[in-house]
Design an enzyme around this catalytic site. Structure first.
Site, PDB file in Angstrom:
ATOM      1  N   ARG A 292      -9.903   1.339   8.299  1.00 22.31           N
ATOM      2  CA  ARG A 292      -9.585  -0.043   8.663  1.00 22.31           C
ATOM      3  C   ARG A 292     -10.708  -0.693   9.453  1.00 22.31           C
ATOM      4  NH1 ARG A 292      -3.624   0.488   8.428  1.00 22.31           N
ATOM      5  NH2 ARG A 292      -2.684  -1.467   9.038  1.00 22.31           N
TER       6      ARG A 292
ATOM      7  N   ARG B 158      10.569  -2.354  11.835  1.00 18.16           N
ATOM      8  CA  ARG B 158       9.485  -1.721  12.599  1.00 18.16           C
ATOM      9  C   ARG B 158       9.133  -2.542  13.832  1.00 18.16           C
ATOM     10  NH1 ARG B 158       4.732  -0.242   8.527  1.00 18.16           N
ATOM     11  NH2 ARG B 158       3.584  -1.386  10.113  1.00 18.16           N
TER      12      ARG B 158
ATOM     13  N   ARG C 259      11.545  -7.303   5.794  1.00 19.04           N
ATOM     14  CA  ARG C 259      11.309  -5.889   5.480  1.00 19.04           C
ATOM     15  C   ARG C 259      12.063  -4.924   6.399  1.00 19.04           C
ATOM     16  NH1 ARG C 259       5.276  -3.290   4.981  1.00 19.04           N
ATOM     17  NH2 ARG C 259       5.065  -3.331   7.237  1.00 19.04           N
TER      18      ARG C 259
ATOM     19  N   ARG D 227      -1.887  -8.727  13.618  1.00 18.44           N
ATOM     20  CA  ARG D 227      -2.304  -7.816  12.540  1.00 18.44           C
ATOM     21  C   ARG D 227      -3.137  -8.553  11.489  1.00 18.44           C
ATOM     22  NH1 ARG D 227       3.417  -5.941  11.169  1.00 18.44           N
ATOM     23  NH2 ARG D 227       2.623  -4.615   9.496  1.00 18.44           N
TER      24      ARG D 227
ATOM     25  N   LYS E 236       0.838  -1.222   0.000  1.00 19.71           N
ATOM     26  CA  LYS E 236       0.000   0.000   0.000  1.00 19.71           C
ATOM     27  C   LYS E 236       0.868   1.265   0.000  1.00 19.71           C
ATOM     28  CE  LYS E 236      -2.230  -0.940   3.862  1.00 19.71           C
ATOM     29  NZ  LYS E 236      -1.693  -2.232   4.310  1.00 19.71           N
TER      30      LYS E 236
HETATM   31  P1  ADP Z   1       0.627  -2.203   7.839  1.00 24.02           P
HETATM   32  O1  ADP Z   1      -0.283  -1.918   6.684  1.00 24.02           O
HETATM   33  O2  ADP Z   1       1.882  -2.877   7.392  1.00 24.02           O
HETATM   34  O3  ADP Z   1      -0.052  -2.917   8.981  1.00 24.02           O
HETATM   35  P2  ADP Z   1       0.517   0.599   8.746  1.00 24.02           P
HETATM   36  O4  ADP Z   1       1.677   1.513   8.754  1.00 24.02           O
HETATM   37  O5  ADP Z   1      -0.584   0.893   7.814  1.00 24.02           O
HETATM   38  O6  ADP Z   1       1.144  -0.851   8.469  1.00 24.02           O
HETATM   39  O7  ADP Z   1      -0.097   0.491  10.228  1.00 24.02           O
HETATM   40  C1  ADP Z   1       0.693   0.203  11.362  1.00 24.02           C
HETATM   41  C2  ADP Z   1      -0.175   0.164  12.619  1.00 24.02           C
HETATM   42  O8  ADP Z   1      -0.740   1.472  12.877  1.00 24.02           O
HETATM   43  C3  ADP Z   1      -1.390  -0.768  12.565  1.00 24.02           C
HETATM   44  O9  ADP Z   1      -1.066  -2.120  12.893  1.00 24.02           O
HETATM   45  C4  ADP Z   1      -2.311  -0.123  13.608  1.00 24.02           C
HETATM   46  O10 ADP Z   1      -1.911  -0.428  14.930  1.00 24.02           O
HETATM   47  C5  ADP Z   1      -2.073   1.376  13.406  1.00 24.02           C
HETATM   48  N1  ADP Z   1      -3.024   1.957  12.423  1.00 24.02           N
HETATM   49  C6  ADP Z   1      -2.726   2.438  11.181  1.00 24.02           C
HETATM   50  N2  ADP Z   1      -3.834   2.878  10.552  1.00 24.02           N
HETATM   51  C7  ADP Z   1      -4.877   2.653  11.404  1.00 24.02           C
HETATM   52  C8  ADP Z   1      -6.273   2.873  11.336  1.00 24.02           C
HETATM   53  N3  ADP Z   1      -6.856   3.409  10.239  1.00 24.02           N
HETATM   54  N4  ADP Z   1      -7.028   2.520  12.409  1.00 24.02           N
HETATM   55  C9  ADP Z   1      -6.481   1.993  13.507  1.00 24.02           C
HETATM   56  N5  ADP Z   1      -5.161   1.746  13.650  1.00 24.02           N
HETATM   57  C10 ADP Z   1      -4.352   2.074  12.614  1.00 24.02           C
END
Ligand code: ADP
Length: 217
Positions: free
Chosen positions: A88, A160, A127, A171, A15
């Site tokens: 999400r 990360r 990663r 996740r 993404k």
């Molecule tokens: P990935 O897609 O690899 O899980 P992201 O950088 O999109 O990584 O998200 C990392 C973390 O940030 C998620 O596991 C969650 O804890 C939090 N997060 C990100 N976006 C949201 C969202 N829209 N709602 C709730 N938590 C979020």
């Protein structure tokens, strides 16, 4: 040209990479809620500290907190965006619809990047992410290790804090339980806007499929 876009997909489906690509090719601002939360955390703000408690365990940050940062972003940046990692949950999707409706606007395109679980696990275990620009790299493919300089901006690369097997299991579970219903919500409410793309291909090929969907027919 589509300019209000939501990008959905499991962890490591690309993404962030694709959103960056679209953003530079078409000048549409890229918003990653994950990156916004990590930036708050690095600055040590109360919001960042609260977010950390959830993200480090692979859990979603509460909707209210995410909605707060997205509203601030929209107030500052206006109505052209590519959201990566938002919405999400169904509550977040409903919030986004009503926020846009209040501005007499609506989404133009919803993209789902699809990736099998075996490939998600392989990508996550390999990663590295840049602490500054957020770019991600396959360590093996690029012959990089944690602590090396980011090939794009020269800041340090790190693993990360949620890119480990335990947080990843959580996740993936969260994706199945909370984000797959968002896909169902969009399928039901905006069936013509939803487009599915196979994210197992190389990133140039994925971008080419995406670009075809971005241009108005
Ligand atoms: P990935 O897609 O690899 O899980 P992201 O950088 O999109 O990584 O998200 C990392 C973390 O940030 C998620 O596991 C969650 O804890 C939090 N997060 C990100 N976006 C949201 C969202 N829209 N709602 C709730 N938590 C979020």
């Amino acid at each position: 040209m589509k300019k209000r876009i939501v990008l959905l997909g499991p962890p490591a489906s690309g993404k962030g990479t694709q959103a960056d690509h679209i953003s530079s090719a078409y000048a549409i601002p890229h918003v990653s809620t994950g990156a916004l939360l990590r930036s708050e955390s690095e600055k040590g703000t109360p919001l960042g500290r609260e977010a950390d408690m959830w993200t480090s365990k692979g859990q979603l940050v509460p909707d209210d907190l995410v909605v707060r940062i997205v509203s601030l972003w929209m107030a500052e940046h206006g109505q052209s965006f590519i959201f990566d990692g938002f919405p999400r949950t169904v509550r977040q999707a409903v919030y986004l619809d009503s926020a846009l409706k209040a501005l007499h606007s609506s989404l133009d395109l919803i993209v789902l990047l699809e990736l099998p679980e075996s490939e998600i696990r392989r990508r996550i275990s390999d990663r590295l992410s840049c602490i500054k620009c957020g770019a991600t790299f396959g360590a093996t493919l690029h012959d990089l290790s944690a602590g090396d300089a980011c090939p794009r901006c020269a800041s340090p690369l790190v693993r990360r804090n949620d890119d480990n097997a335990e947080a990843l299991d959580k996740r993936l579970e969260v994706f199945r339980n909370q984000t797959e219903p968002v896909i169902a919500y969009y399928e039901e409410n905006f069936p013509k806007l939803l487009c599915r793309i196979n994210a197992a291909h190389g990133s140039d090929e994925v971008f080419a499929s995406l670009a075809r969907n971005l241009v108005d027919a």
